[in-house]
Design a protein around this motif. Structure first.
Motif, PDB file in Angstrom:
ATOM      1  N   ALA A  21       5.973  12.826 -16.138  1.00  0.00           N
ATOM      2  CA  ALA A  21       7.016  12.461 -15.172  1.00  0.00           C
ATOM      3  C   ALA A  21       6.898  13.220 -13.851  1.00  0.00           C
ATOM      4  CB  ALA A  21       8.397  12.673 -15.797  1.00  0.00           C
ATOM      5  N   PRO A  22       6.633  14.551 -13.845  1.00  0.00           N
ATOM      6  CA  PRO A  22       6.510  15.239 -12.543  1.00  0.00           C
ATOM      7  C   PRO A  22       5.412  14.642 -11.665  1.00  0.00           C
ATOM      8  CG  PRO A  22       6.733  16.836 -14.328  1.00  0.00           C
ATOM      9  CD  PRO A  22       6.506  15.496 -14.979  1.00  0.00           C
ATOM     10  N   MET A  23       4.317  14.215 -12.310  1.00  0.00           N
ATOM     11  CA  MET A  23       3.234  13.644 -11.517  1.00  0.00           C
ATOM     12  C   MET A  23       3.635  12.299 -10.927  1.00  0.00           C
ATOM     13  SD  MET A  23      -0.627  12.541 -12.644  1.00  0.00           S
ATOM     14  CE  MET A  23      -0.029  11.045 -13.442  1.00  0.00           C
ATOM     15  N   TRP A  24       4.265  11.443 -11.747  1.00  0.00           N
ATOM     16  CA  TRP A  24       4.664  10.133 -11.228  1.00  0.00           C
ATOM     17  C   TRP A  24       5.687  10.276 -10.091  1.00  0.00           C
ATOM     18  CZ3 TRP A  24       0.821   7.634 -12.486  1.00  0.00           C
ATOM     19  CH2 TRP A  24       0.346   7.471 -13.771  1.00  0.00           C
ATOM     20  N   GLN A  25       6.574  11.249 -10.194  1.00  0.00           N
ATOM     21  CA  GLN A  25       7.548  11.472  -9.120  1.00  0.00           C
ATOM     22  C   GLN A  25       6.847  11.873  -7.823  1.00  0.00           C
ATOM     23  OE1 GLN A  25      10.295  14.403 -10.591  1.00  0.00           O
ATOM     24  NE2 GLN A  25      11.106  13.062 -12.204  1.00  0.00           N
ATOM     25  N   ALA A  26       5.876  12.777  -7.938  1.00  0.00           N
ATOM     26  CA  ALA A  26       5.132  13.213  -6.756  1.00  0.00           C
ATOM     27  C   ALA A  26       4.318  12.062  -6.181  1.00  0.00           C
ATOM     28  CB  ALA A  26       4.217  14.387  -7.106  1.00  0.00           C
ATOM     29  N   VAL A  27       3.743  11.238  -7.046  1.00  0.00           N
ATOM     30  CA  VAL A  27       2.949  10.103  -6.592  1.00  0.00           C
ATOM     31  C   VAL A  27       3.825   9.091  -5.869  1.00  0.00           C
ATOM     32  CG1 VAL A  27       1.627   8.101  -7.385  1.00  0.00           C
ATOM     33  CG2 VAL A  27       1.127  10.369  -8.310  1.00  0.00           C
ATOM     34  N   ARG A  28       5.007   8.792  -6.415  1.00  0.00           N
ATOM     35  CA  ARG A  28       5.934   7.859  -5.753  1.00  0.00           C
ATOM     36  C   ARG A  28       6.266   8.355  -4.350  1.00  0.00           C
ATOM     37  NH1 ARG A  28      10.128   4.166  -6.165  1.00  0.00           N
ATOM     38  NH2 ARG A  28       9.661   3.644  -8.331  1.00  0.00           N
ATOM     39  N   ALA A  29       6.621   9.641  -4.233  1.00  0.00           N
ATOM     40  CA  ALA A  29       6.990  10.192  -2.921  1.00  0.00           C
ATOM     41  C   ALA A  29       5.831  10.062  -1.929  1.00  0.00           C
ATOM     42  CB  ALA A  29       7.417  11.645  -3.064  1.00  0.00           C
ATOM     43  N   ARG A  30       4.604  10.305  -2.402  1.00  0.00           N
ATOM     44  CA  ARG A  30       3.436  10.212  -1.509  1.00  0.00           C
ATOM     45  C   ARG A  30       3.179   8.767  -1.102  1.00  0.00           C
ATOM     46  NH1 ARG A  30      -0.677  13.722   0.269  1.00  0.00           N
ATOM     47  NH2 ARG A  30      -1.748  12.516   1.894  1.00  0.00           N
ATOM     48  N   LEU A  31       3.273   7.843  -2.037  1.00  0.00           N
ATOM     49  CA  LEU A  31       3.070   6.434  -1.721  1.00  0.00           C
ATOM     50  C   LEU A  31       4.075   5.948  -0.679  1.00  0.00           C
ATOM     51  CD1 LEU A  31       2.398   4.967  -5.287  1.00  0.00           C
ATOM     52  CD2 LEU A  31       0.763   5.003  -3.380  1.00  0.00           C
ATOM     53  N   GLU A  32       5.342   6.377  -0.822  1.00  0.00           N
ATOM     54  CA  GLU A  32       6.382   5.925   0.108  1.00  0.00           C
ATOM     55  C   GLU A  32       6.167   6.491   1.504  1.00  0.00           C
ATOM     56  OE1 GLU A  32      10.110   6.798  -1.867  1.00  0.00           O
ATOM     57  OE2 GLU A  32      10.080   4.841  -2.889  1.00  0.00           O
ATOM     58  N   ARG A  33       5.513   7.661   1.579  1.00  0.00           N
ATOM     59  CA  ARG A  33       5.173   8.208   2.897  1.00  0.00           C
ATOM     60  C   ARG A  33       3.909   7.573   3.452  1.00  0.00           C
ATOM     61  NH1 ARG A  33       6.083  13.130   0.224  1.00  0.00           N
ATOM     62  NH2 ARG A  33       3.848  13.619   0.330  1.00  0.00           N
ATOM     63  N   ASN A  34       3.036   7.042   2.555  1.00  0.00           N
ATOM     64  CA  ASN A  34       1.710   6.542   2.920  1.00  0.00           C
ATOM     65  C   ASN A  34       1.683   5.046   3.209  1.00  0.00           C
ATOM     66  OD1 ASN A  34       0.589   9.026   2.561  1.00  0.00           O
ATOM     67  ND2 ASN A  34      -0.740   8.486   0.853  1.00  0.00           N
ATOM     68  N   ARG A  35       2.847   4.437   3.396  1.00  0.00           N
ATOM     69  CA  ARG A  35       2.907   2.982   3.583  1.00  0.00           C
ATOM     70  C   ARG A  35       2.331   2.249   2.363  1.00  0.00           C
ATOM     71  NH1 ARG A  35       4.120   2.008   8.919  1.00  0.00           N
ATOM     72  NH2 ARG A  35       3.833   3.796  10.303  1.00  0.00           N
ATOM     73  N   LEU A  36       2.537   2.823   1.181  1.00  0.00           N
ATOM     74  CA  LEU A  36       2.138   2.269  -0.119  1.00  0.00           C
ATOM     75  C   LEU A  36       0.633   2.284  -0.343  1.00  0.00           C
ATOM     76  CD1 LEU A  36       4.592  -0.786  -0.439  1.00  0.00           C
ATOM     77  CD2 LEU A  36       5.020   1.654  -0.770  1.00  0.00           C
ATOM     78  N   GLN A  37      -0.081   3.026   0.478  1.00  0.00           N
ATOM     79  CA  GLN A  37      -1.529   3.111   0.310  1.00  0.00           C
ATOM     80  C   GLN A  37      -1.883   4.273  -0.624  1.00  0.00           C
ATOM     81  OE1 GLN A  37      -3.630   0.768   1.621  1.00  0.00           O
ATOM     82  NE2 GLN A  37      -1.612  -0.140   2.099  1.00  0.00           N
ATOM     83  N   PRO A  38      -2.739   4.042  -1.645  1.00  0.00           N
ATOM     84  CA  PRO A  38      -3.111   5.098  -2.596  1.00  0.00           C
ATOM     85  C   PRO A  38      -4.164   6.038  -2.012  1.00  0.00           C
ATOM     86  CG  PRO A  38      -4.200   3.070  -3.210  1.00  0.00           C
ATOM     87  CD  PRO A  38      -3.326   2.735  -2.030  1.00  0.00           C
ATOM     88  N   THR A  39      -3.738   6.819  -1.023  1.00  0.00           N
ATOM     89  CA  THR A  39      -4.656   7.756  -0.368  1.00  0.00           C
ATOM     90  C   THR A  39      -4.062   9.153  -0.429  1.00  0.00           C
ATOM     91  OG1 THR A  39      -3.608   7.363   1.785  1.00  0.00           O
ATOM     92  CG2 THR A  39      -5.514   5.996   1.222  1.00  0.00           C
TER      93      THR A  39
END
Length: 425
Positions: A21-39
């Motif tokens: 869960a901690p990883m998915w939360q961090a990934v969601r936050a990054r995606l939302e800042r990244n315009r949904l791009q997995p970078t």
């Protein structure tokens, strides 16, 4: 979860472990800042179970117990290559049951919408012949800083600005003179399509009056009286009929028709409902002989009793908190040299009203601590009402407030009516 958006049950169970869960939360936050791009990467600290699950997903060992940088591109590729066949954004949405938002894109979209609002404002100002007015830049700057439009949103702001500028174009570019005075409802209908388009609570009215204050070099309106005065300066007639002050035995000394009419009504023993419209018609006429004592009360029952007993002394009734007409009448009569004295309820709202009335220039009338204590002594069980609400200051008699707080009892005007009538004879 079944259907086209489902993950195979085994994979979903594997990924949905609380240990990841901690990883998915961090990934969601990054995606939302990244315009949904997995970078980019996220930094996570997983326990042994979480590290083992992630190792199995990525096909390489991820150590537990230390912060590790995980590549979003690697996660996306691993998920797409799994039996689920879905990318990182889709998997996050399935696991959380809610969409991943493009927050950066949303911010850009909102900024673009506001830029369009300000662009259309410039166009509206040009169409209204106001684009080069010297006050416009300061007005727009004040709107940006105040947040009044931001809170309303772009659609409401756009409508309000359009209506305000159209109204200003009519009012500021129109001909002057008595024939140019407009009714507020008629102006609102012409500009907004509804007679209530510039009502007191509308955003369009607030925006228009802010602009008018800049254009006419007046302070920004803060009270209902300020707003009415601005409308008046724009030659717009607001509601001048509904607010009234009850008047008894008011005898203006002038020779004009209105003064004679008021004296005739006093002779006939009639109560007059004075409105803003009537005060405007009276114009500069003196409302009472200079130096005359005018009593003012809060409760209509006091004036009713004065009329019933044919009291000869003049009396005004504000019927509670003074409205615009009451405020104007008191200020005018004080300015003209009358002595106004005020009585109200001995409760916290009542003394707060008294303070406002006396702040307009009136004097206290049987509103001192000794008057209150004398009334309390006469109270019987049927008239004892506890004081409620927040205590108010009594600057005309600093002793009154503490005495009221100590007694804890309210005394309303009706109870001391005999005292007031005796003083009106």
């Amino acid at each position: 979860m079944n259907g086209p958006d489902a993950l195979p049950p085994e994979l979903r169970e594997y990924l949905a472990t609380p240990h990841l869960a901690p990883m998915w939360q961090a990934v969601r936050a990054r995606l939302e800042r990244n315009r949904l791009q997995p970078t980019g990467t996220v930094s996570v600290n997983l326990d042994q179970v979480g590290a083992d699950r992630l190792s199995g997903l990525l096909g390489r060992t991820v150590a537990a117990g230390a912060r590790r940088r995980i590549s979003l591109a690697d996660l996306d590729a691993a998920l797409r290559g799994s039996v689920g066949g879905r990318g990182l954004v889709s998997v996050i949405e399935i696991l959380d049951g809610r969409p991943v938002l493009d927050r950066a894109g949303a911010r850009d979209s909102i900024q673009a919408e506001w830029a369009e609002v300000w662009r259309r404002l410039d166009s509206s100002l040009a169409e209204a012949g106001l684009a080069d007015a010297p006050w416009v830049a300061d007005w727009i700057d004040s709107l940006r800083r105040s947040g009044i439009l931001t809170r309303a949103g772009t659609d409401a702001a756009d409508r309000a600005l359009s209506h305000a500028v159209a109204g200003l174009g009519i009012l500021l570019n129109g001909a002057e003179g008595p024939q140019s005075i407009r009714e507020l409802g008629a102006l609102a209908s012409e500009v907004t399509g509804t007679a209530h388009g510039f009502d007191e609570t509308t955003l369009a009215a607030g925006v228009l009056l802010r602009a008018a204050a800049h254009a006419l070099e007046r302070p920004a309106p803060e009270t209902a009286a300020d707003r009415r005065e601005l409308w008046k300066a724009l030659r717009v007639a607001t509601d001048s009929l509904s607010g009234t002050v009850l008047a008894w035995q008011i005898r203006p000394p002038g020779t004009d028709g209105w003064s004679r009419m008021m004296r005739d009504r006093a002779d006939l023993g009639l109560v007059t409902h004075l409105t803003l419209h009537e005060l405007d018609v009276a114009g500069p006429a003196s409302l009472a002989p200079r130096g005359q004592v005018i009593s003012v009360c809060e409760n209509p029952q006091v004036l009713q009793a004065a009329a019933r007993t044919r009291s000869e002394m003049p009396l005004l009734c504000l019927s509670g908190n003074p409205a615009i007409v009451g405020t104007r009448l008191i200020r005018t009569m004080v300015h003209q040299g009358s002595t106004l004295r005020y009585h109200g309820d001995f409760d916290w709202p009542g003394v707060a009203i008294a303070a406002r009335v006396m702040g307009l220039g009136a004097e206290p009338w049987q509103m001192f601590a000794d008057d209150y204590l004398a009334a309390v002594e006469r109270l019987d069980d049927d008239h004892v009402v506890a004081l409620t609400g927040n205590p108010s200051l009594t600057p005309w008699d600093p002793r009154l407030g503490p005495v009221m707080a100590e007694q804890g009892v309210a005394v309303h005007e009706e109870f001391v009516l005999p005292n007031l009538l005796a003083d009106l004879r």
